[in-house]
Design a protein around this motif. Structure first.
Motif, mmCIF file in Angstrom:
data_model
loop_
_atom_site.group_PDB
_atom_site.id
_atom_site.type_symbol
_atom_site.label_atom_id
_atom_site.label_comp_id
_atom_site.label_asym_id
_atom_site.label_seq_id
_atom_site.Cartn_x
_atom_site.Cartn_y
_atom_site.Cartn_z
ATOM 1 N N LYS A 182 -8.947 -1.269 1.642
ATOM 2 C CA LYS A 182 -9.146 -2.717 1.786
ATOM 3 C C LYS A 182 -9.670 -3.242 0.452
ATOM 4 O O LYS A 182 -10.586 -2.671 -0.123
ATOM 5 N N GLU A 201 1.657 -6.965 -7.512
ATOM 6 C CA GLU A 201 1.987 -7.102 -6.095
ATOM 7 C C GLU A 201 0.759 -7.451 -5.258
ATOM 8 O O GLU A 201 0.883 -7.920 -4.133
ATOM 9 N N ASP A 203 -2.802 -9.451 -1.254
ATOM 10 C CA ASP A 203 -2.701 -8.469 -0.168
ATOM 11 C C ASP A 203 -4.010 -7.683 -0.087
ATOM 12 O O ASP A 203 -4.277 -6.833 -0.931
ATOM 13 N N ASN A 236 -4.801 -5.551 2.143
ATOM 14 C CA ASN A 236 -4.517 -4.206 2.654
ATOM 15 C C ASN A 236 -3.204 -3.704 2.063
ATOM 16 O O ASN A 236 -2.200 -3.578 2.765
ATOM 17 N N PRO A 237 -3.204 -3.393 0.762
ATOM 18 C CA PRO A 237 -1.948 -2.965 0.127
ATOM 19 C C PRO A 237 -1.476 -1.616 0.656
ATOM 20 O O PRO A 237 -2.279 -0.801 1.116
ATOM 21 N N PRO A 238 -0.174 -1.379 0.577
ATOM 22 C CA PRO A 238 0.362 -0.101 1.043
ATOM 23 C C PRO A 238 -0.124 1.054 0.166
ATOM 24 O O PRO A 238 -0.486 0.846 -0.997
ATOM 25 N N PRO A 239 -0.137 2.250 0.732
ATOM 26 C CA PRO A 239 -0.630 3.419 -0.008
ATOM 27 C C PRO A 239 0.040 3.623 -1.365
ATOM 28 O O PRO A 239 -0.589 4.108 -2.303
ATOM 29 N N GLY A 240 1.283 3.235 -1.493
ATOM 30 C CA GLY A 240 1.995 3.416 -2.747
ATOM 31 C C GLY A 240 1.427 2.595 -3.896
ATOM 32 O O GLY A 240 1.699 2.881 -5.057
ATOM 33 N N ALA A 290 -1.969 2.084 -4.178
ATOM 34 C CA ALA A 290 -3.390 2.430 -4.277
ATOM 35 C C ALA A 290 -3.824 2.742 -5.705
ATOM 36 O O ALA A 290 -4.871 2.259 -6.158
#
Length: 64
Positions: free
Chosen positions: A2, A22, A37, A39-43, A45
């Motif tokens: 987060k 992004e 965002d 809560n960005p996607p794991p990719g 991180a």
């Protein structure tokens, strides 16, 4: 992950956008960070961690 930002600390350097476009943007009128965002996607991180590391104002918070 987060992500949070402290707009009051932001100095509008734009390093976060360069590192993770992004997830971060800047307001047109003053360059202050805009979180796209939380809560960005794991990719993304690693990019987000890098953005937090290069922020000169330490305005980015990350909760793993």
């Amino acid at each position: 992950m987060k992500v949070g930002v402290d707009e009051d600390r932001c100095v509008a350097a734009g390093q976060c956008v360069a590192a993770a476009a992004e997830v971060f943007d800047q307001r047109d009128e003053d360059g202050i960070v805009v979180l796209l965002d939380e809560n960005p996607p794991p990719g993304l991180a690693d990019d987000v961690r890098n953005a937090a590391a290069v922020c000169p104002a330490l305005a980015i918070r990350i909760e793993e």
